[in-house]
Design a protein around this motif. Sequence first.
Motif, PDB file in Angstrom:
ATOM      1  N   THR A  64      44.421 -14.009 -32.894  1.00  0.00           N
ATOM      2  CA  THR A  64      43.642 -15.218 -32.632  1.00  0.00           C
ATOM      3  C   THR A  64      42.214 -15.040 -33.117  1.00  0.00           C
ATOM      4  O   THR A  64      41.654 -13.939 -33.030  1.00  0.00           O
ATOM      5  CB  THR A  64      43.635 -15.572 -31.131  1.00  0.00           C
ATOM      6  OG1 THR A  64      42.899 -16.780 -30.933  1.00  0.00           O
ATOM      7  CG2 THR A  64      42.985 -14.471 -30.296  1.00  0.00           C
ATOM      8  N   HIS A  65      41.651 -16.116 -33.624  1.00  0.00           N
ATOM      9  CA  HIS A  65      40.216 -16.179 -33.883  1.00  0.00           C
ATOM     10  C   HIS A  65      39.560 -16.640 -32.585  1.00  0.00           C
ATOM     11  O   HIS A  65      39.774 -17.768 -32.144  1.00  0.00           O
ATOM     12  CB  HIS A  65      39.911 -17.142 -35.029  1.00  0.00           C
ATOM     13  CG  HIS A  65      40.030 -16.510 -36.370  1.00  0.00           C
ATOM     14  ND1 HIS A  65      39.446 -17.033 -37.501  1.00  0.00           N
ATOM     15  CD2 HIS A  65      40.653 -15.375 -36.779  1.00  0.00           C
ATOM     16  CE1 HIS A  65      39.700 -16.248 -38.540  1.00  0.00           C
ATOM     17  NE2 HIS A  65      40.448 -15.249 -38.120  1.00  0.00           N
ATOM     18  N   TRP A  66      38.788 -15.781 -32.002  1.00  0.00           N
ATOM     19  CA  TRP A  66      38.197 -15.971 -30.665  1.00  0.00           C
ATOM     20  C   TRP A  66      36.752 -16.428 -30.854  1.00  0.00           C
ATOM     21  O   TRP A  66      35.953 -15.745 -31.483  1.00  0.00           O
ATOM     22  CB  TRP A  66      38.271 -14.635 -29.935  1.00  0.00           C
ATOM     23  CG  TRP A  66      37.766 -14.570 -28.543  1.00  0.00           C
ATOM     24  CD1 TRP A  66      38.357 -15.052 -27.415  1.00  0.00           C
ATOM     25  CD2 TRP A  66      36.581 -13.890 -28.110  1.00  0.00           C
ATOM     26  NE1 TRP A  66      37.614 -14.725 -26.302  1.00  0.00           N
ATOM     27  CE2 TRP A  66      36.521 -14.019 -26.700  1.00  0.00           C
ATOM     28  CE3 TRP A  66      35.570 -13.197 -28.765  1.00  0.00           C
ATOM     29  CZ2 TRP A  66      35.479 -13.476 -25.949  1.00  0.00           C
ATOM     30  CZ3 TRP A  66      34.532 -12.655 -28.014  1.00  0.00           C
ATOM     31  CH2 TRP A  66      34.497 -12.798 -26.620  1.00  0.00           C
ATOM     32  N   PHE A  67      36.423 -17.623 -30.327  1.00  0.00           N
ATOM     33  CA  PHE A  67      35.090 -18.154 -30.585  1.00  0.00           C
ATOM     34  C   PHE A  67      34.493 -18.755 -29.314  1.00  0.00           C
ATOM     35  O   PHE A  67      35.150 -18.843 -28.264  1.00  0.00           O
ATOM     36  CB  PHE A  67      35.110 -19.164 -31.737  1.00  0.00           C
ATOM     37  CG  PHE A  67      36.049 -20.332 -31.562  1.00  0.00           C
ATOM     38  CD1 PHE A  67      35.580 -21.579 -31.180  1.00  0.00           C
ATOM     39  CD2 PHE A  67      37.415 -20.187 -31.814  1.00  0.00           C
ATOM     40  CE1 PHE A  67      36.437 -22.657 -31.041  1.00  0.00           C
ATOM     41  CE2 PHE A  67      38.285 -21.266 -31.675  1.00  0.00           C
ATOM     42  CZ  PHE A  67      37.796 -22.504 -31.285  1.00  0.00           C
ATOM     43  N   GLN A  68      33.230 -19.154 -29.412  1.00  0.00           N
ATOM     44  CA  GLN A  68      32.463 -19.579 -28.242  1.00  0.00           C
ATOM     45  C   GLN A  68      31.886 -20.977 -28.474  1.00  0.00           C
ATOM     46  O   GLN A  68      30.740 -21.124 -28.883  1.00  0.00           O
ATOM     47  CB  GLN A  68      31.346 -18.565 -27.964  1.00  0.00           C
ATOM     48  CG  GLN A  68      31.877 -17.179 -27.666  1.00  0.00           C
ATOM     49  CD  GLN A  68      30.796 -16.128 -27.592  1.00  0.00           C
ATOM     50  OE1 GLN A  68      29.695 -16.386 -27.121  1.00  0.00           O
ATOM     51  NE2 GLN A  68      31.104 -14.929 -28.057  1.00  0.00           N
ATOM     52  N   PRO A  69      32.697 -22.013 -28.216  1.00  0.00           N
ATOM     53  CA  PRO A  69      32.212 -23.386 -28.399  1.00  0.00           C
ATOM     54  C   PRO A  69      31.135 -23.723 -27.377  1.00  0.00           C
ATOM     55  O   PRO A  69      30.813 -22.914 -26.495  1.00  0.00           O
ATOM     56  CB  PRO A  69      33.476 -24.227 -28.184  1.00  0.00           C
ATOM     57  CG  PRO A  69      34.332 -23.393 -27.295  1.00  0.00           C
ATOM     58  CD  PRO A  69      34.058 -21.967 -27.683  1.00  0.00           C
ATOM     59  N   GLN A 101      38.854 -16.294 -42.218  1.00  0.00           N
ATOM     60  CA  GLN A 101      38.619 -17.695 -41.854  1.00  0.00           C
ATOM     61  C   GLN A 101      39.851 -18.329 -41.233  1.00  0.00           C
ATOM     62  O   GLN A 101      40.978 -18.105 -41.656  1.00  0.00           O
ATOM     63  CB  GLN A 101      38.211 -18.500 -43.099  1.00  0.00           C
ATOM     64  CG  GLN A 101      37.879 -19.958 -42.800  1.00  0.00           C
ATOM     65  CD  GLN A 101      37.301 -20.668 -44.014  1.00  0.00           C
ATOM     66  OE1 GLN A 101      36.272 -20.285 -44.523  1.00  0.00           O
ATOM     67  NE2 GLN A 101      37.979 -21.708 -44.468  1.00  0.00           N
ATOM     68  N   GLY A 102      39.602 -19.129 -40.182  1.00  0.00           N
ATOM     69  CA  GLY A 102      40.643 -19.927 -39.556  1.00  0.00           C
ATOM     70  C   GLY A 102      40.203 -21.373 -39.525  1.00  0.00           C
ATOM     71  O   GLY A 102      39.058 -21.709 -39.828  1.00  0.00           O
ATOM     72  N   GLU A 103      41.134 -22.246 -39.129  1.00  0.00           N
ATOM     73  CA  GLU A 103      40.796 -23.668 -39.080  1.00  0.00           C
ATOM     74  C   GLU A 103      41.411 -24.312 -37.829  1.00  0.00           C
ATOM     75  O   GLU A 103      42.437 -24.989 -37.901  1.00  0.00           O
ATOM     76  CB  GLU A 103      41.289 -24.388 -40.338  1.00  0.00           C
ATOM     77  CG  GLU A 103      40.769 -25.822 -40.437  1.00  0.00           C
ATOM     78  CD  GLU A 103      41.339 -26.553 -41.646  1.00  0.00           C
ATOM     79  OE1 GLU A 103      41.476 -27.781 -41.552  1.00  0.00           O
ATOM     80  OE2 GLU A 103      41.633 -25.900 -42.654  1.00  0.00           O
ATOM     81  N   PRO A 104      40.791 -24.098 -36.670  1.00  0.00           N
ATOM     82  CA  PRO A 104      41.279 -24.766 -35.466  1.00  0.00           C
ATOM     83  C   PRO A 104      40.846 -26.229 -35.455  1.00  0.00           C
ATOM     84  O   PRO A 104      39.872 -26.602 -36.103  1.00  0.00           O
ATOM     85  CB  PRO A 104      40.598 -23.993 -34.335  1.00  0.00           C
ATOM     86  CG  PRO A 104      39.332 -23.503 -34.945  1.00  0.00           C
ATOM     87  CD  PRO A 104      39.642 -23.220 -36.394  1.00  0.00           C
TER      88      PRO A 104
END
Length: 698
Positions: A64-69, A101-104
């Motif tokens: 998973t690409h783990w990010f902080q919205p 790169q991912g594209e959620p």
Amino acid sequence: MELTKIFGSNVFNEKVMKERLPKEIYKALKETIEKDVTLRPDVADMVANAMKDWAIEKGATHYTHWFQPLTGITAEKHDSFISPADDGSVNLEFSGKQLIQGEPDASSFPSGGLRATFEARGYTVWDCTSPAFLKEDESGNVTLTIPTAFYSYNGEALDKKTPLLRSMKAVSKQALRVLKSLGNTTAVRVTSTVGPEQEYFLVDKKFYLDRIDLMLAGRTLFGALPPKGQELEDQYFGAIKDRVSDYMHDLDIELWKMGITSKTKHNEVAPAQYEMAPIFSTTNIATDHNQLVMETMQKVALRHDLVCLLHEKPYAGINGSGKHNNWSLSTDEGANLLEPGNTPCENVQFLLFVSALIMAVDRHADILRATCATAGNDHRLGANEAPPAIISIFMGEALTEIIEKIAKGENICAKGAQFVNVGVNTLPVIPKDNTDRNRTSPFAFTGNKFEFRMVGSAQSIAGHNVALNTIAAEALDEIATRLEKAKNKNAEVTAIIREVYKKHSRVIFNGNNYAEDWVGEAKKRGLPNVTNSVDALKAFVTDKALKLFEKYEVLSHKELHSRYDIYVDTYAKQINIEALAAIDMVRKQFIPAAMEYATFLADSISGFKAVSVPASVQEDILGKLSTLLVSSYKNLSRLEAAVKKAQKQDDVVKKAESYRDNVIPAMRDLRTDVDAIEMIVPNDMWPVPSYTDLLFKL
């Protein structure tokens, strides 16, 4: 259990990279991490393949690409490693492109007007400066987790990580200019570092599930004070109960696996309150780790039939929870720039960087205050348990005296040093521990760092450190420009320290920030005192803030305005949830319970009178209860009307102001009635667990 083997066992760290990557690939990746060199596609492919093999060996099936919205928590979308083969089987694949790169779908995350709802495209990009790691759940599922930044199709930052990385770059650039002016030509990078202490509460899960307010709002909207609170001060640093110790033990193991340096744990001031403190790390990694700390605290608590409460004020009448953000600057050579040091040149460097922080905090106190503005933190700040809403700096008497004497052109004498003249090439040794700590200060110098104590316990630390890095960059930029032009650098250093103290010493306060007279004194000094989030958040969109963040390429005008809109909207939504939960509890639980007891009393009165026995006690209790019932019902109607009025507001700021000015006071009055009713109704008739249950039955 071998701690040295457990620690970092789920991290694709430097040790693992050295073992699994060819030397030239490892070297190229390190250059990307340390020197901001573009990552080559062939390097990305090799790293991705090594990551995949390592993760699969440890049981991972997904990545998973783990990010902080801008929700303040983290986000993740899981994809498996499988790729279909022609023969109907599957291969396990993970390419460099998938790593980078991912594209959620970005449409459901708050954007503050940066894009329309139908514009769904968003991108996640690997932050290679923060190591990938494995996340495990209780069922044994393992996921390769890749820290990433998150931005829109047009390139605007939709997250908290992107501005943080930009701010770290900005402060590094300006700090290096100052160091070079002082003769340091070998340092190539300055990194902001953070050690965020984390406070939290624990509550028994069965009690939590019986409290709608805790489940939906994270805090108790009602609750009479228990007979015992924290007045005996017997909780702080007390012996840790076995059940809590078991939880802390499992928490440590989970954090250590992910490379999080959980160092200290202890009982905090309030009943059922605790703290965990890690060791310093670079700011972006510390931010990632703190998000994992909060998530893991909550996850592990459930395994112990506990619930971890991260709200800043879960209970009225006792201390709330904060997050002490210990911030400093360090060079790639290992020097802490806020370390006083033992030589004159180190003293000059130290005093310049301290002066930069004094200048920065005084100029931008409003921005620092805005970073702490949340509905939850409004209950905590200024409540004689946390710093007030007034931003000031604690320097300690010894350090303040040295800077003050430089400003006045006086001779200086410090411990272990002789008198010297200001303006010559020597300064006295400045002791590291030159003062006691001031736990009432919102921004305190504590030996080799500044401790920002206003941060809310549930907040991401990203925004606070974006602000600290950026305001420090601006101050260091001005200092560097002066030093670069100066013919006599020693005289210029003295002039800078002197001018900073004369212009900005109003922000230095070494006394008791909880004292009532400090509010009046701060007003005389012209220091801002913004007591609520709706007003505090306006600091993000002043001309001063817009120019500052855009100048150092940290946040554009559009990005700042989006954050302002999101945070104001979030404030309104949080109060709305609290108000609706309060209405639900009063209508469906508290009023029925009070009426049931009132009926019992009325029946008792009738029974006593039937046999000619006085019922004065029941009559007195029933009278008080009836009065409170009438008052609570009126206040319930008032709250419902206030909520409807606020909900009809279209403008996000006016809506937040309506919740602040009308809904919150109505909730407060309703709580006063209900808490008084709780003191009358028998325990077995009260529909929710009491404060005694919540705080003392662990």
